[in-house]
Each structure stands twice: as C-alpha cells, then as structure tokens.
Design an enzyme around this catalytic site. Structure first.
Site, PDB file in Angstrom:
ATOM      1  N   PHE A   1       0.853  -1.189   0.000  1.00  0.00           N
ATOM      2  CA  PHE A   1       0.000   0.000   0.000  1.00  0.00           C
ATOM      3  C   PHE A   1       0.886   1.235   0.000  1.00  0.00           C
ATOM      4  O   PHE A   1       1.733   1.402   0.881  1.00  0.00           O
ATOM      5  CB  PHE A   1      -0.926   0.038   1.218  1.00  0.00           C
ATOM      6  CG  PHE A   1      -1.811   1.254   1.212  1.00  0.00           C
ATOM      7  CD1 PHE A   1      -2.956   1.289   0.429  1.00  0.00           C
ATOM      8  CD2 PHE A   1      -1.482   2.383   1.954  1.00  0.00           C
ATOM      9  CE1 PHE A   1      -3.754   2.423   0.380  1.00  0.00           C
ATOM     10  CE2 PHE A   1      -2.280   3.520   1.910  1.00  0.00           C
ATOM     11  CZ  PHE A   1      -3.420   3.542   1.133  1.00  0.00           C
TER      12      PHE A   1
ATOM     13  N   ASP B   1       9.400   2.712   1.478  1.00  0.00           N
ATOM     14  CA  ASP B   1       8.234   3.432   1.979  1.00  0.00           C
ATOM     15  C   ASP B   1       8.167   3.171   3.481  1.00  0.00           C
ATOM     16  O   ASP B   1       7.703   2.122   3.924  1.00  0.00           O
ATOM     17  CB  ASP B   1       6.972   2.931   1.260  1.00  0.00           C
ATOM     18  CG  ASP B   1       5.701   3.609   1.763  1.00  0.00           C
ATOM     19  OD1 ASP B   1       5.727   4.183   2.872  1.00  0.00           O
ATOM     20  OD2 ASP B   1       4.679   3.562   1.054  1.00  0.00           O
TER      21      ASP B   1
ATOM     22  N   LYS C   1       2.761  10.091   7.872  1.00  0.00           N
ATOM     23  CA  LYS C   1       2.030   9.705   9.083  1.00  0.00           C
ATOM     24  C   LYS C   1       2.518  10.451  10.330  1.00  0.00           C
ATOM     25  O   LYS C   1       2.106  11.553  10.573  1.00  0.00           O
ATOM     26  CB  LYS C   1       2.041   8.182   9.239  1.00  0.00           C
ATOM     27  CG  LYS C   1       1.153   7.526   8.169  1.00  0.00           C
ATOM     28  CD  LYS C   1       0.629   6.170   8.532  1.00  0.00           C
ATOM     29  CE  LYS C   1      -0.617   5.822   7.748  1.00  0.00           C
ATOM     30  NZ  LYS C   1      -0.369   5.273   6.424  1.00  0.00           N
TER      31      LYS C   1
END
Ligand SMILES: *Cc1c(COP(=O)(O)O)cnc(C)c1O
Length: 411
Positions: A134, A219, A250
């Site tokens: 993702f 990532d 985040k």
C-alpha cells in the site's frame, strides 16, 4: 443537537468505514468521546500520534510557531523546515537531502518521479513493487500499490509498475527486466495486515539493486519514527540495507499533515531546479511540531519505555494465541507495530473492543492491527490485552475448528 455520526453521514462523502465513536479529546494513550467516555488508543490514527495525544512539548512548539508565522511558502527559506531537514539527516545517516510534502501519497509520488528521472537516460521507466503493498491513493501511489481491490473501477492506472510476490527474492530476480529503474518496498506491510519483510529479503533487494543499477526506495510512512523499534525500520539491519531514498509521513508532523522524502547519495542529484514543487509542503507549523517530536522520540528513556511496552504487548499477544488457539492464528510485527491474524473476520472483534474501551484497527479482513503510542505504559499495555482477551473469549471460533463444539457432532 443531532448525533455527530449522523451529521457526518449526511455531509461527508462516505469513503470511510467509520467507527461508531467520535473522539473529541485526547491525552497520552487515551481519547474521550463527547459523553466523557474514555478509550485506550491502540491505533494512534494509524501510526500518527506516536507520542500519544497532547504531549505538552509538542503543543508548545505548535503554538509558538503558529503565533510567529503559519505559512510563508517555498519561495522563501522557512526556518523550521531547515531545522527539521537537518535533524532528519542526522537521524538517518544514509541521507544527504530532504524534500517536504503534505501526505504519504505525495511523498511516494516524488519517489516515482525520482525513479523515472533516474532511469530515463538508460530508457528505464519501470518500478518494481509488491503484491499486498500500500503506497497511497493518488494515481501514481495507487498504481504502485499491489492490491487489486484498490484498483477496481479506477482504470486506466499509471503505467510502468510491476508487482512481485513479497518476501520472495527469487521471484524478484526474475521480475527485474531491462526497463526496471527502481524497487519500491515497505519494510513492514501495514495495510496488508502487518507483514514484516524478512531481513534476508531486504538485504537481497539491496544487493539486487546494486547489481542492476536500480534505486532501492523504502516506503517508511507507517514504519518510520520509532514505530517498529529503531527510529526507521531499515536501521534494524545496520548498514546491510540502506535505501537510496525513503518516504516518511504519518507521524512525521507529530499529528499535523507533513511528509518527506530523504535522498541518499545516488538519489540526491537526480531532480533539479523546477522539477518539483509544492505550496504547503514543509509548512512551518507542521515542521516545528515534527522537530519537537523527533527530539522526544530520540530520547533514550522514551526508547527504553517503548521497547519494554513492545515486549509486554508481544508476550501478551502470544499468551492470547495460546489461550485462544482456534481464533488467533499468528502474532506478527515489529516493535509497537503488531498484528493478530485471526481465523475469523477482524472487524467484529475490533468493534467489540471499542465497546469495551479499546481502539484497535481491523485491516486485511482478518487482522487486528495494534499501533499504540510509544509512550505506552506497562499498565496500559496489560489493560489493552485484558480487553482483547475478554473479547476473544466471547468470539465464536470458525466452524470446524478444534474448539468448535459442533465439530464433534459432525464427525
Ligand atoms: C498511510 C500510508 C501511505 C499513504 O499515506 P497518506 O498520507 O494517507 O497519503 C503510503 N504508504 C504507507 C506504507 C502507508 O502506511
């Protein structure tokens, strides 16, 4: 006044499965709803509030910068941006340069641009990513994500992505072709149900990238900022798997929107003047929050506490697996990024946890994902485990499993 959940449903586009609870206030590992009911927060807004809610030093940093200057824009040098860039370079010694953006997807878009510009002189424009990955919801990041359910109905996708099985180095070697420019990988696949990359897999990807002149792009949007133990997940491997570039988001802004790409020596000279830009990226208030948070996250006492909480939680989850063998199939993850793979759907389990005062997250259909703050105390960890234990205790195992009372009758 109408219920906030109803108002949300009628006014906000329904692209999220909302919890039937609206938090209005938070402190440390707890949040409260409008009725004053307290919940233990083991989700942290998906690994965002890594220091817990309302940390006083973070609030002070945000208020001070908001009072001085909220936005000048990237036509100017913005002090907090430079401060955070320097602190990130010190915290991630592989890196030489930092670029800021606002969201994870945006940071990954920059990684995609980087890969293509790196490969262009040799006619290489393809990025190798992984099944189950993702990387975000914008078209580039969406196309990079290896999940068919996200792609359905969204075609045409951005071309130039290939997907290989995760943790299968031989398959990756076969998938690397004459057009491959880069490999993009999460050190732990979060949305896919907290699936860690094996150490040998990540080291193998590094060697493969070196052998073929590819960029290795990590990532670390969900794994970064102490979530898995070390400040960045790849640091678990020392120098054996340093990325060429890494995306962060985040938790980076300490609860405010902020993302970044860190560029290593082979990547820092690829993109030049005028080849990328952003209006809000690196916003000074978000950067001031990020800097305050980074300092706190690097404190040895905090890291010791997080390690201890992670041990207690991991051991407790193994205990739950032993107590509920027909329900809990696997405990996995690293540090305070933990997943409980169940033999049943995880959403009802998570909803029952919420009713009993624990916020956890259901992902990948059958995984309970736990992302508590790194400031979690042992008492809070045990309280969360007790709630999970009680909920599992009243959850029916799947039909046909060892502890299914009907099984004996059928046989
Ligand atoms: C959340 C996430 C993203 C996307 O970040 P957004 O800020 O939602 O765009 C990308 N990659 C990973 C690994 C993530 O966990």
């Amino acid at each position: 006044m109408k219920d906030p959940l109803q108002r949300d449903r009628s006014a906000v586009l329904g692209t999220f499965t909302r919890f039937p609870m609206a938090p209005v206030r938070g402190r440390g590992a707890r949040v409260w709803d409008a009725q004053g009911r307290a919940y233990l927060d083991f989700a942290c807004g998906i690994s965002v509030t890594n220091l817990g809610h309302g940390h006083p030093a973070l609030i002070r940093a945000i208020a001070a910068q908001a009072g001085r200057l909220c936005h000048a824009g990237n036509l100017f040098v913005q002090g907090p941006q430079v401060d955070l860039a320097e602190a990130l370079l010190e915290a991630a010694p592989f890196a030489r340069k930092v670029a800021f953006a606002n969201s994870g997807a945006e940071a990954n878009e920059l990684l995609i641009k980087l890969a293509r510009r790196h490969g262009a002189p040799r006619g290489r424009g393809e990025i190798l990513a992984f099944h189950g990955s993702f990387h975000g919801r914008t078209y580039g990041a969406l196309s990079a994500s290896g999940q068919v359910k996200l792609h359905r109905g969204m075609e045409p996708l951005l071309p130039g992505f290939r997907h290989a099985p995760f943790n299968d180095l031989a398959a990756v070697e076969r998938a690397v072709g004459p057009r491959t420019a880069a490999i993009l990988v999460e050190p732990v696949q979060g949305e896919n149900g907290v699936v860690p990359a094996e150490d040998a897999f990540l080291e193998g990807l590094r060697r493969l990238a070196d052998r073929h002149g590819l960029l290795l792009l990590l990532d670390e949007i969900q794994t970064g900022l102490g979530r898995t133990g070390p400040l960045f997940a790849h640091q678990r491997l020392g120098r054996r798997c340093l990325p060429d570039a890494m995306s962060l988001a985040k938790s980076l802004g300490g609860g405010l929107p902020l993302s970044a790409v860190l560029f290593g020596p082979r990547a820092s000279g690829v993109l030049g003047l005028g080849e990328h830009g952003t209006t809000m990226g690196g916003n000074p208030v978000a950067c001031a929050a990020g800097l305050a948070q980074l300092r706190l996250l690097r404190a040895p006492a905090l890291q010791r506490g997080a390690r201890r909480a992670a041990e207690v939680l991991a051991a407790g989850l193994e205990g739950l697996k032993a107590r509920h063998p027909a329900l809990v199939l696997e405990v996995r993850g690293r540090g305070l990024m933990l997943g409980l793979k169940l033999a049943v759907e995880s959403r009802p389990v998570v909803l029952e946890c919420l009713r009993r005062g624990l916020v956890a997250n259901a992902t990948a259909g059958d995984v309970v994902r736990l992302l508590p703050p790194l400031t979690l105390t042992e008492t809070e960890a045990r309280r969360g485990l007790d709630i999970l234990d009680a909920v599992l205790g009243r959850t029916r195992p799947p039909r046909g499993s060892a502890s299914d009372p009907k099984k004996g009758k059928r046989a």
